[in-house]
Write an enzyme that holds these catalytic residues in place. Structure first.
Site, PDB file in Angstrom:
ATOM      1  N   ASP A 174       0.835  -1.202   0.000  1.00 24.77           N
ATOM      2  CA  ASP A 174       0.000   0.000   0.000  1.00 24.77           C
ATOM      3  C   ASP A 174       0.871   1.253   0.000  1.00 24.77           C
ATOM      4  O   ASP A 174       2.084   1.191   0.226  1.00 24.77           O
ATOM      5  CB  ASP A 174      -1.044  -0.006   1.112  1.00 24.77           C
ATOM      6  CG  ASP A 174      -0.484   0.277   2.496  1.00 24.77           C
ATOM      7  OD1 ASP A 174       0.728   0.573   2.614  1.00 24.77           O
ATOM      8  OD2 ASP A 174      -1.259   0.224   3.466  1.00 24.77           O
ATOM      9  N   ASN A 182      -3.418  13.190   0.634  1.00 22.86           N
ATOM     10  CA  ASN A 182      -4.720  13.722   0.217  1.00 22.86           C
ATOM     11  C   ASN A 182      -5.031  15.037   0.912  1.00 22.86           C
ATOM     12  O   ASN A 182      -5.617  15.952   0.308  1.00 22.86           O
ATOM     13  CB  ASN A 182      -5.822  12.707   0.515  1.00 22.86           C
ATOM     14  CG  ASN A 182      -5.844  11.555  -0.472  1.00 22.86           C
ATOM     15  OD1 ASN A 182      -5.330  11.666  -1.575  1.00 22.86           O
ATOM     16  ND2 ASN A 182      -6.431  10.442  -0.075  1.00 22.86           N
ATOM     17  N   ASP A 191      -6.076  10.198  -6.244  1.00 25.53           N
ATOM     18  CA  ASP A 191      -6.542   9.267  -7.277  1.00 25.53           C
ATOM     19  C   ASP A 191      -5.526   9.155  -8.406  1.00 25.53           C
ATOM     20  O   ASP A 191      -5.308   8.076  -8.961  1.00 25.53           O
ATOM     21  CB  ASP A 191      -7.888   9.722  -7.838  1.00 25.53           C
ATOM     22  CG  ASP A 191      -9.049   9.454  -6.886  1.00 25.53           C
ATOM     23  OD1 ASP A 191      -8.830   8.735  -5.883  1.00 25.53           O
ATOM     24  OD2 ASP A 191     -10.157   9.952  -7.139  1.00 25.53           O
ATOM     25  N   ASP A 217      -6.115   1.966  -0.756  1.00 23.22           N
ATOM     26  CA  ASP A 217      -4.759   2.093  -1.309  1.00 23.22           C
ATOM     27  C   ASP A 217      -3.967   0.795  -1.157  1.00 23.22           C
ATOM     28  O   ASP A 217      -2.736   0.803  -1.215  1.00 23.22           O
ATOM     29  CB  ASP A 217      -4.017   3.249  -0.643  1.00 23.22           C
ATOM     30  CG  ASP A 217      -3.827   3.042   0.853  1.00 23.22           C
ATOM     31  OD1 ASP A 217      -4.543   2.204   1.432  1.00 23.22           O
ATOM     32  OD2 ASP A 217      -2.963   3.720   1.454  1.00 23.22           O
TER      33      ASP A 217
END
Length: 299
Positions: A174, A182, A191, A217
């Site tokens: 991940d 973010n 994204d 993720d």
């Protein structure tokens, strides 16, 4: 005289329908299996001349020669008087593979049994069905396979590995600190990073490997026939590649990202999909605990 005229009119009408039909039609002698007639549509579809069809057995024509079902169909017709194949692959004379729907019936013509085979080209329909199937097993954001497909594939590959005494590698990874990323750059940028990671995984694994988005993720890669050392080296390579890419987003260069990765293999770390996923998830957890941006092998 009137009955003769009716018969002639009926035969003429049938002939026109036969010649103009937008499906392939073959007429066979029910006793011998020899082809007695073929319509223009089938000749155009498969590329064989009328002479290459007429007076041959179905399984002697090139398009049907390698299909075991063609002889079985004839034998079934003699017993059951009806046979259907919803997805039969025929090879045209130019080598192109055509998927067809094949339906045959037996009926009487002037007290003699004949077999009519209707052959419909369903290649475009199959392409459309395959496209829908592909959409159902893909993650819309990254283009990788989705979790459901991963679980089905892992079960299937474990059975194969067990049966053939082969190893099977699994990598779980991940993105480190995606939430913080973010918060800084926005979810659209997050994204974009996930999409870039999907591209990275697609581009740096073998064709037989199966990279999937597990959720959020987290990603899982299944590596059939891969040993522990091969799986570990592949995980290290992906970890290194991730450090090197810097994504441009809306005119800005985004912060570099790192990956944490866990590695497990069958049979050393588990003999079931649940056990393997648990082992590789634990390894990923330890990679996070040990400082992120690294690969850890399951204990």
């Amino acid at each position: 005289m009137l009955n003769v005229q009716k018969i002639k009119t009926s035969e003429l009408r049938y002939r026109r329908l036969f010649e103009a039909a937008q499906d392939g039609i073959l007429i066979l002698d029910a006793e011998t299996g020899a082809i007695t007639d073929v319509n223009p549509f089938l000749i155009n579809m498969l590329g064989y001349s009328r002479e290459e069809f007429v007076e041959k057995k179905l399984w002697e024509v090139g398009a049907f020669r390698d299909i075991e079902a063609s002889q079985e169909a004839f034998e079934a017709l003699q017993k059951n008087e009806y046979i259907r194949y919803d997805d039969l692959p025929l090879k045209a004379k130019n080598g192109r593979l055509i998927q067809v729907e094949f339906v045959s019936n037996v009926y009487l013509v002037q007290k003699e049994k004949v077999i009519q085979c209707n052959i419909r080209d369903i290649t475009e329909r199959k392409h459309a069905q395959n496209a829908l199937l592909e959409q159902s097993v893909r993650d819309h954001l990254t283009g990788l396979f989705n979790r459901r497909y991963m679980e089905e594939t892992l079960d299937r590959e474990l059975l194969r590995a067990s049966r053939k005494k082969l190893s099977l590698g699994v990598i779980m990874l991940d993105l480190d600190n995606l939430k913080q990323f973010n918060d800084t750059w926005g979810h659209a940028a997050g994204d974009a990073i996930l999409q870039e990671l999907g591209n990275l995984l697609r581009g740096h694994f073998r064709g037989e490997d199966v990279p999937c988005r597990y959720g959020g993720d987290e990603f899982v890669v299944i590596l059939p026939d891969a040993s522990l050392i091969t799986t570990y080296r592949r995980a290290e390579l992906i970890c290194e590649y991730a450090r090197k890419f810097h994504l441009e987003f809306e005119g800005q260069t985004l912060d570099a990202v790192t990956l944490s990765l866990g590695v497990a293999v069958f049979p050393e770390h588990g003999s079931t999909s649940a056990a393997l996923l648990r082992a590789v998830d634990d390894a990923l957890y330890h990679a996070k605990r040990e400082g992120r941006g690294r690969v850890v092998i399951a204990g």
